[in-house]
Design an enzyme around this catalytic site. Structure first.
Site, short mmCIF file in Angstrom:
data_model
loop_
_atom_site.label_atom_id
_atom_site.label_comp_id
_atom_site.label_asym_id
_atom_site.label_seq_id
_atom_site.Cartn_x
_atom_site.Cartn_y
_atom_site.Cartn_z
N LEU A 158 -2.45 2.42 3.75
CA LEU A 158 -1.49 1.80 2.85
C LEU A 158 -0.54 2.81 2.23
O LEU A 158 0.57 2.46 1.83
CB LEU A 158 -2.22 1.04 1.74
CG LEU A 158 -3.07 -0.15 2.19
CD1 LEU A 158 -3.82 -0.73 1.01
CD2 LEU A 158 -2.20 -1.21 2.84
N ALA A 198 -0.18 7.26 0.51
CA ALA A 198 -0.77 8.53 0.11
C ALA A 198 -0.03 9.03 -1.11
O ALA A 198 1.14 8.69 -1.34
CB ALA A 198 -0.70 9.56 1.23
N GLY A 213 -0.58 12.10 -4.76
CA GLY A 213 -1.11 13.36 -5.22
C GLY A 213 -2.63 13.39 -5.27
O GLY A 213 -3.23 14.46 -5.18
N LYS A 253 -9.39 4.09 -1.91
CA LYS A 253 -8.71 5.36 -2.17
C LYS A 253 -9.69 6.49 -1.91
O LYS A 253 -10.76 6.56 -2.54
CB LYS A 253 -8.19 5.43 -3.60
CG LYS A 253 -7.75 6.85 -4.00
CD LYS A 253 -6.87 6.87 -5.24
CE LYS A 253 -5.43 6.59 -4.88
NZ LYS A 253 -4.51 6.81 -6.01
N ASP A 296 -1.01 7.52 -17.10
CA ASP A 296 -0.05 7.65 -16.00
C ASP A 296 0.54 6.27 -15.66
O ASP A 296 0.64 5.90 -14.49
CB ASP A 296 -0.74 8.26 -14.78
CG ASP A 296 0.27 8.74 -13.72
OD1 ASP A 296 1.43 8.98 -14.09
OD2 ASP A 296 -0.11 8.86 -12.55
#
Length: 598
Positions: free
Chosen positions: A36, A38, A40, A58, A152
């Site tokens: 799906l 990529a 960091g 992930k 984030d």
């Protein structure tokens, strides 16, 4: 806490990318169907549960997996994230934080990220932005309720589904802050959506996420970041020292965005106030989310993402079990034996030989052999664990020992019975002697050696029964513990630089007190609860860290170290706003070698 946004290759990203040569084909029994994206932190893959539910997996980058502090924090954040069950978050359903390469799995959201939608189709209409912000606020409510600060929150971490937004990747940035890789070319967090206190390295709180929420709202409404674009240093400087550019923000959103982007964290609205501002901007009517809450081009992207590649029908067995109870590969029937396989234990006879196995109940009749073509017997009604020959290759009788050909086997039963009787007689006789001997000694009668011993004079046993005296407390008043420093309770209690290692209490720059040593823990005592050695020994509400924003003057924290010491920390004050350093003023009482033994 997953990350499902694909890589962007121009304006038409390839959503389901084929697996490359360096991509795994399975992760702990999950067969991967496509990649799906990529970022960091690692790569994200599409897979399926046995029931056909798509999931996003992930896989964390190997560099992060090699950092023990990252693993520790990552495990904490996964555990916290599994408690987050909100309508506007993607739930974490499986994870492995201790394997060779950490990973986590969340429900797959068939929708583009906000960043992809804005890049491809432009800014969203006001009504869609209001529904977007209200849904994100609800997501933050459950995230903050689990003790997590997102840190984030940005457009690529907000997915647009048909029934509302989904906030993802909560907590990963906190774990990434623990590794030195963040200072050596790996960037976690997007400068354009940071809060001033975060950019300056100060304390991060839930209000930090509110500032990011205002930035996301401005981006969704205008298509541009509120503090512009450019180098990271330039953007961060404007966030800390300058006002945002809100010239393109619609009037109905101005108050909402302006209040969220206040420099002072205490001046920003709460989550509930954000929802109230959305309500006011919606002409005081109830916010209702229709099926077509998004523009038609964005809705078409959802349709494309819903057509995920079909799952593989036969997933392979996992090489190792996942770290949580759920496993997508648990078989319901034994696998077919490989060619040439033959069991090494012979099948049990219909009637076990005499002297072996449990006694046969009166009237018991062994099961008759069933013809291979006959149907399997039905389990007894109401019996939840009835024998099923297709599930477990067990036998209704315990497997007997092989009978020697000379017929000596059946005589082992009487021999074993006699041996057991002899051993039992010896044990009983020895126990009786010990009891009578102890009674004789307690009454002052002579023992076998002619000595008379009174139990009151048995100083050796009485000394063993005496409780160990509590150690004297050592008090240390007015310690200023600066963020990034630690205390060690087994020696001079004085702040020393370093927040991660084999210490016993540290003030982490992430804004929390941390029990560092292996086996160490903290307990936050209730307001008004008096801290003492007995209270710290008895209270078992253990945690690894306590956020400073939960502390106030007079609150106390019990510290148990992995080296066997107990400490009581009393908060006496906080550093003033104009102080060049961030610190806590603490009184610390230490009882060395006083921790309760496990």
């Amino acid at each position: 806490m997953n990350g499902q946004q694909p890589d962007r290759g121009g304006n038409a990203p390839q959503i389901f990318q084929p697996l490359a040569g360096d991509d795994p084909t399975t992760i702990a029994g999950y067969r991967l169907a496509a990649k799906l994206g990529a970022g960091g932190m690692g790569k994200v893959y599409l897979s399926y549960t046995p029931g056909g539910r798509p999931v996003a997996i992930k896989v964390i980058r190997p560099e992060f997996g090699e950092d023990p502090e990252f693993r520790r924090r990552f495990a904490q954040e996964v555990q916290s994230a599994q408690r987050v069950q909100g309508l506007f978050t993607a739930p974490v359903i499986d994870a492995d934080t201790a394997g060779a390469q950490p990973w986590l799995a969340t429900a797959y959201v068939p929708g583009p990220s906000l960043s992809d939608a804005v890049v491809a189709h432009g800014a969203l209409p006001v009504e869609a932005v209001l529904l977007l912000v209200a849904g994100m606020a609800e997501a933050l409510h459950v995230i903050h309720g689990a003790g997590i600060v997102h840190r984030d929150l940005k457009p690529s971490n907000v997915l647009l589904a048909a029934d509302g937004p989904r906030v993802i990747d909560f907590g990963i940035a906190f774990a990434a802050d623990a590794t030195s890789l963040t200072g050596s070319g790996v960037t976690i967090g997007t400068p354009a959506f940071m809060a001033p206190e975060q950019a300056a390295g100060h304390r991060v709180t839930p209000a930090t996420d509110i500032f990011a929420l205002g930035q996301v709202a401005a981006y969704a409404a205008t298509g541009s970041p509120a503090f512009g674009e450019g180098t990271s240093h330039g953007v961060l400087y404007r966030i800390v020292h300058e006002e945002p550019d809100l010239t393109g923000v619609p009037d109905r959103l101005t108050e909402l965005v302006t209040r969220c982007l206040a420099k002072d964290p205490s001046a920003r609205p709460s989550v509930a106030e954000v929802i109230g501002l959305c309500q006011s901007a919606n002409a005081e009517t109830v916010l209702r989310r229709p099926e077509d809450w998004l523009p038609a081009p964005v809705a078409a992207d959802i349709t494309v993402r819903a057509a995920a590649p079909a799952p593989v029908q036969t997933p392979p067995p996992p090489s190792s079990a996942p770290s949580v109870a759920y496993s997508p590969t648990t078989p319901v029937a034994p696998a077919t034996p490989p060619p040439g396989y033959a069991p090494t234990v012979s099948a049990a006879p219909a009637t076990p030989p005499s002297g072996f196995g449990p006694p046969t109940p009166q009237g018991y009749e062994p099961p008759r052999p069933r013809h291979p073509a006959a149907p399997a017997p039905m389990p007894a009604p109401g019996h939840p664990h009835a024998y099923a020959p297709t599930q477990f290759p067990t036998h209704p009788h315990p497997q007997p020992y092989p009978v020697p050909p000379n017929g000596a086997g059946p005589r082992r039963g009487p021999v074993l019975a006699v041996a057991a009787a002899v051993v039992l007689a010896i044990v009983v006789a020895g126990t009786a002697y010990s009891v009578f001997d102890n009674q004789g000694r307690s009454q002052g009668q002579p023992d076998a050696g002619g000595r008379t011993t009174d139990s009151k004079q048995d100083t050796g046993s009485s000394r063993a029964a005496e409780p160990k005296a509590d150690p004297k407390p050592a008090d240390y008043k007015g310690i200023n513990l600066t963020a990034g420093y630690h205390l060690t309770l087994g020696e001079e209690v004085r702040p020393q630089q370093g927040e991660d290692g084999g210490y016993e209490l540290s003030y982490d720059t992430g804004g929390y007190l941390d029990a560092e040593t292996s086996g160490g823990n903290l307990v936050l005592l209730d307001p008004g609860q008096e801290g003492s050695l007995a209270a710290c020994r008895a209270d078992t509400r253990f945690t690894q860290n306590v956020y400073v924003n939960k502390l106030s003057k007079g609150r106390q924290v019990c510290v148990t170290t992995g080296t066997g010491h107990l400490g009581l920390v009393t908060v006496q004050g906080f550093s003033p706003e104009d102080s060049p350093s961030k610190y806590l003023t603490l009184d610390v009482t230490v009882w060395r070698n006083a921790a309760p033994t496990p």
